[in-house]
Structures are given as C-alpha cells and as structure tokens.
Design a protein around this motif. Sequence first.
Motif, PDB file in Angstrom:
ATOM      1  N   SER A  35      35.373  44.697  31.105  1.00 39.90           N
ATOM      2  CA  SER A  35      35.214  44.394  29.681  1.00 39.90           C
ATOM      3  C   SER A  35      34.276  43.210  29.468  1.00 39.90           C
ATOM      4  O   SER A  35      33.586  43.153  28.453  1.00 39.90           O
ATOM      5  CB  SER A  35      36.549  44.248  28.945  1.00 39.90           C
ATOM      6  OG  SER A  35      37.407  43.380  29.581  1.00 39.90           O
ATOM      7  N   ASP A  64      47.428  43.753  40.274  1.00 39.54           N
ATOM      8  CA  ASP A  64      46.548  42.660  39.824  1.00 39.54           C
ATOM      9  C   ASP A  64      45.089  43.050  39.989  1.00 39.54           C
ATOM     10  O   ASP A  64      44.245  42.767  39.137  1.00 39.54           O
ATOM     11  CB  ASP A  64      46.789  41.386  40.658  1.00 39.54           C
ATOM     12  CG  ASP A  64      47.930  40.540  40.118  1.00 39.54           C
ATOM     13  OD1 ASP A  64      48.424  40.830  39.013  1.00 39.54           O
ATOM     14  OD2 ASP A  64      48.326  39.583  40.815  1.00 39.54           O
ATOM     15  N   PHE A 118      48.299  33.738  44.529  1.00 41.97           N
ATOM     16  CA  PHE A 118      49.464  34.363  45.172  1.00 41.97           C
ATOM     17  C   PHE A 118      49.014  35.365  46.236  1.00 41.97           C
ATOM     18  O   PHE A 118      49.665  35.523  47.265  1.00 41.97           O
ATOM     19  CB  PHE A 118      50.409  34.966  44.111  1.00 41.97           C
ATOM     20  CG  PHE A 118      50.688  36.439  44.206  1.00 41.97           C
ATOM     21  CD1 PHE A 118      51.498  36.945  45.226  1.00 41.97           C
ATOM     22  CD2 PHE A 118      50.176  37.326  43.274  1.00 41.97           C
ATOM     23  CE1 PHE A 118      51.774  38.310  45.303  1.00 41.97           C
ATOM     24  CE2 PHE A 118      50.441  38.690  43.349  1.00 41.97           C
ATOM     25  CZ  PHE A 118      51.241  39.176  44.374  1.00 41.97           C
ATOM     26  N   HIS A 119      47.893  35.995  46.006  1.00 45.64           N
ATOM     27  CA  HIS A 119      47.406  36.990  46.960  1.00 45.64           C
ATOM     28  C   HIS A 119      47.151  36.360  48.326  1.00 45.64           C
ATOM     29  O   HIS A 119      47.510  36.893  49.364  1.00 45.64           O
ATOM     30  CB  HIS A 119      46.100  37.618  46.467  1.00 45.64           C
ATOM     31  CG  HIS A 119      46.242  38.365  45.176  1.00 45.64           C
ATOM     32  ND1 HIS A 119      45.224  39.068  44.604  1.00 45.64           N
ATOM     33  CD2 HIS A 119      47.303  38.523  44.347  1.00 45.64           C
ATOM     34  CE1 HIS A 119      45.636  39.632  43.472  1.00 45.64           C
ATOM     35  NE2 HIS A 119      46.899  39.300  43.290  1.00 45.64           N
ATOM     36  N   GLY A 161      43.934  45.102  37.307  1.00 43.29           N
ATOM     37  CA  GLY A 161      43.760  44.250  36.133  1.00 43.29           C
ATOM     38  C   GLY A 161      42.473  43.448  36.219  1.00 43.29           C
ATOM     39  O   GLY A 161      41.710  43.361  35.246  1.00 43.29           O
ATOM     40  N   HIS A 162      42.181  42.905  37.405  1.00 44.93           N
ATOM     41  CA  HIS A 162      40.966  42.097  37.563  1.00 44.93           C
ATOM     42  C   HIS A 162      39.715  42.947  37.340  1.00 44.93           C
ATOM     43  O   HIS A 162      38.753  42.514  36.723  1.00 44.93           O
ATOM     44  CB  HIS A 162      40.933  41.459  38.956  1.00 44.93           C
ATOM     45  CG  HIS A 162      42.066  40.495  39.172  1.00 44.93           C
ATOM     46  ND1 HIS A 162      42.323  39.890  40.365  1.00 44.93           N
ATOM     47  CD2 HIS A 162      43.020  40.053  38.315  1.00 44.93           C
ATOM     48  CE1 HIS A 162      43.388  39.103  40.246  1.00 44.93           C
ATOM     49  NE2 HIS A 162      43.827  39.192  39.012  1.00 44.93           N
ATOM     50  N   LEU A 206      39.564  45.450  35.381  1.00 45.71           N
ATOM     51  CA  LEU A 206      39.456  45.694  33.938  1.00 45.71           C
ATOM     52  C   LEU A 206      38.943  44.476  33.186  1.00 45.71           C
ATOM     53  O   LEU A 206      38.134  44.602  32.264  1.00 45.71           O
ATOM     54  CB  LEU A 206      40.809  46.138  33.371  1.00 45.71           C
ATOM     55  CG  LEU A 206      41.280  47.511  33.855  1.00 45.71           C
ATOM     56  CD1 LEU A 206      42.649  47.843  33.274  1.00 45.71           C
ATOM     57  CD2 LEU A 206      40.294  48.596  33.468  1.00 45.71           C
ATOM     58  N   TYR A 207      39.406  43.267  33.553  1.00 50.85           N
ATOM     59  CA  TYR A 207      38.875  42.065  32.879  1.00 50.85           C
ATOM     60  C   TYR A 207      37.361  42.038  33.024  1.00 50.85           C
ATOM     61  O   TYR A 207      36.623  41.698  32.097  1.00 50.85           O
ATOM     62  CB  TYR A 207      39.365  40.746  33.503  1.00 50.85           C
ATOM     63  CG  TYR A 207      40.842  40.522  33.646  1.00 50.85           C
ATOM     64  CD1 TYR A 207      41.757  41.164  32.840  1.00 50.85           C
ATOM     65  CD2 TYR A 207      41.327  39.620  34.602  1.00 50.85           C
ATOM     66  CE1 TYR A 207      43.113  40.932  32.987  1.00 50.85           C
ATOM     67  CE2 TYR A 207      42.680  39.384  34.754  1.00 50.85           C
ATOM     68  CZ  TYR A 207      43.574  40.045  33.958  1.00 50.85           C
ATOM     69  OH  TYR A 207      44.906  39.816  34.126  1.00 50.85           O
ATOM     70  N   GLU A 263      45.645  34.199  39.163  1.00 48.92           N
ATOM     71  CA  GLU A 263      46.487  35.244  39.736  1.00 48.92           C
ATOM     72  C   GLU A 263      46.240  35.420  41.230  1.00 48.92           C
ATOM     73  O   GLU A 263      47.134  35.798  41.982  1.00 48.92           O
ATOM     74  CB  GLU A 263      46.238  36.561  38.993  1.00 48.92           C
ATOM     75  CG  GLU A 263      46.606  36.428  37.533  1.00 48.92           C
ATOM     76  CD  GLU A 263      46.410  37.693  36.711  1.00 48.92           C
ATOM     77  OE1 GLU A 263      46.841  37.693  35.564  1.00 48.92           O
ATOM     78  OE2 GLU A 263      45.816  38.664  37.218  1.00 48.92           O
ATOM     79  N   ARG A 284      41.220  33.527  34.578  1.00 54.07           N
ATOM     80  CA  ARG A 284      42.420  34.357  34.659  1.00 54.07           C
ATOM     81  C   ARG A 284      42.604  34.922  36.077  1.00 54.07           C
ATOM     82  O   ARG A 284      43.699  34.902  36.643  1.00 54.07           O
ATOM     83  CB  ARG A 284      42.246  35.496  33.655  1.00 54.07           C
ATOM     84  CG  ARG A 284      43.456  36.260  33.306  1.00 54.07           C
ATOM     85  CD  ARG A 284      43.055  37.296  32.272  1.00 54.07           C
ATOM     86  NE  ARG A 284      43.146  36.807  30.914  1.00 54.07           N
ATOM     87  CZ  ARG A 284      44.290  36.755  30.219  1.00 54.07           C
ATOM     88  NH1 ARG A 284      45.407  37.147  30.759  1.00 54.07           N
ATOM     89  NH2 ARG A 284      44.289  36.322  28.983  1.00 54.07           N
TER      90      ARG A 284
END
Lengths: 93, 317
Positions: free
Chosen positions: B84, B74, B160-161, B77-78, B80-81, B157, B153
């Motif tokens: 961008s 995750d 859960f962490h 992914g974070h 990368l979000y 996510e 987003r």
Amino acid sequence: MKSWPLYEVFIRSKAGLHHKHAGSLHAADAQMAIENARDVYCRRNEGASIWVVLSSDIIANNPQENEELFDPAEDKIYRHPTFYHVPEGVKHL
Amino acid sequence: MNVIDIETGFQEKIDKEIRIEPRDWMPDNYRQTLIRQIGQHAHSEIVGMLPEGNWITRAPSLKRKVALLAKVQDEAGHGLYLYSAAETLGADRDQMVEELHSGKAKYSSIFNYPALTWADMGAIGWLVDGAAIQNQIPLCRCSYGPYGRAMVRICKEESFHQRQGFEIMHVLCTGTPVQKALAQDALNRFWWPSLMMFGPPDSESTHSEQSKKWGIKRFSNDELRQRFVDMIAPQADHLGITIPDPDLKWNEEEQHYEYGAIDWVEFWQVVKGNGPCNKERMEARVKAWEDGAWVREAALAYSEKNSNHSMSKSKAI
C-alpha cells in the motif's frame, strides 16, 4: 478481472484518543475492509475502534497551493500566549 | 517556476529532512526508484512466508507452532503495508503481483534457499530477520513518508522474529549433540546467503549514490553488512557454534570483525533465477494467486449484489 477497491483505515488505539490513519488495504466491501483491517493493523491489541473509508471518497487540498492555504496563520504571533507580557511576580497566568 | 527550480526545491526539502508525501511534487526517477524498491521489499515479505510456512505443521511443540504462525502472519502483514505504500506512488497492486510472477520484479535472494530442518527456522529468524532489521531500521527515516511509516511498524513487529529465532538456536545448542549439530549445519548453510542480503559491494552497487542523495538510503551495503557481522559474531560465540568463515577475526584496532570474501558469482546466479528454489517459490506464488481467483471474483460479485440492498453498515458518527 476488476480488482477490489482501496480503503483507507483509521484506528482508535484506546478510548479517549482520536482515530489515526494506519494505512490502506484492498477489500471487496466495507465489512471485509474492517475484518482485514483487524488482521492487518490490529494484531497486537492496537485497536479499540476501526473506521474504513473508500480512498476515492477522501478529498484533499492541493499541496501545490499550500502556501496560499496556510499563509494566513503565519504572521499571527498574537495567537500564542508567549506574545503577551506578564509582569514579574504574577502567578497563575 | 521552471523544472530546475522545482527540482532544487525538492532536494532542499530532502536536505532539511522534510518528508515527501504522496501528492507532493517529486522527480520521476525518485518515484520509480521507490516503486521498485518498495515493491521488491513487499515481494520479499510475501515470498519469505514460503520457507517458513512449510514448517508450521511440523513445528516441534505448540509453543513453536503458534510463534511461527504469528511470524508468518506478520510477514503477510508487512507485505501489505509495503504494497500500500507503493500504491501511494501510483503503482498498481495487480501489476506489481504480475511483475513478481513473471520474474520482472525481484525479491530477496535469501528466500531461494531451502529450509531443510527445524534448525533452519532458528537460523532464519536469527540471521535473516537479523539482517533484515539492520537494513530496515535506517529506512524508518526514509525521505518518503509512507515508506518510513510502514517501516516503523514493521521494525516494531520484527524484533520478536529475531528473538524467537535466536531462542530456537539457543535451545538446540544447549540440547543433545545431534541438536547442536543441526544448529551448526543451519548456520553453515545460511551464513553466506545472509551476508549477501545486503546486496552487492559498494564498488558495484548501481543505485546507492542517488538513493543516498534522495534520503532513501542512509548507509551503504558494506556498512550495513559490517554492522551485521559485528552483531552476529559474538552471538554465535555465545551459542557455541562456529561461523563458517576461516577469515573471520576481531580487529582490535578498527573495533570490527574482518570477514572473508563473499561468492558474488553465486549471488548473481540466484538473483538471475538459478538458485536452489527460485522455480519452486514462483510456482507456489502463482498457484496461490490462480487458485484464489474464484474467491476474489465471488467476493466482488457478493459485494455488488449486496450494494443494491440496504447495507447493514454502521455509521462512524
């Protein structure tokens, strides 16, 4: 070194819905863009279909010209049902 | 329209909570502030994988291992979000990476502390992700559209962490005395650095006021820090472990916890590169980047070669 091009990612979250812009990512080619989009934007069952397109291929309107572009829709209240009078007691309109 | 009119129009949009999108006009400082902040945020996610990645192979059970793996994934992914989102402002990805590696760009100082025991995986999830969530929730309403959307987003996510971290702490605290001591030790080491995650006190925070005016920041560093303390203190009580601050106490009148003085000298030392792991973290990042260079090159060469043939791309429509 030349860097990987940027792709825009669109995800359909389930059948019946539109593809919606999710974000962007870099990939060497379209196939890798789809695989990366799966990992980056669909880690929790968010996807039923993925579209990717090179960001450089997207054509957009110029936001500085928004006024001229969207102006024609502004004063046409007769395009909305609330513009029309319905006599009291009439149903299913 | 002259420049002053355009700037006034921009501020009016912000005041009316109208989001700014990539191709809209914006003051250069607004753009630069966002690139700096989003870049730092992205780098923090990427560097944040390192202390935890180190424990994946040593997780105590398969359940903990898959959870940790998912969490670290995750974070990639974070990152990368966020990269961008910064790119929509005209930032160049490779340049951002280069600035991280050269030390020009900063990342959250918390990741320059070592993760010494398994209990640290609990403390990091509970405290570090807990602090990150406090910071990130108001950013979902950031005036810059792509940053706000990335944060929505991420926040979804991230919850859960924090839970998995708290669960690790809870299991340790209800285990053997040795396990509970591990949990206490992790809290002792991560408490103060977690408070520092909110940045310098309001009295010394240089960017805060303008960021508030621009709708990038909604709450001050000290306000967010206070919320964090108010959230964590009762949770620590529940775990039966003690926050390492003799001055921590509930203030009935103000309905807040009071807490002791933070060691800002330590904070600035770590920010300036002298924390326990700054060097190690950057070495790991640079090595990963350099070792991966041939893969990036090969993938590009493969795609160029293939584009000459008829591609087996499936058309969308």
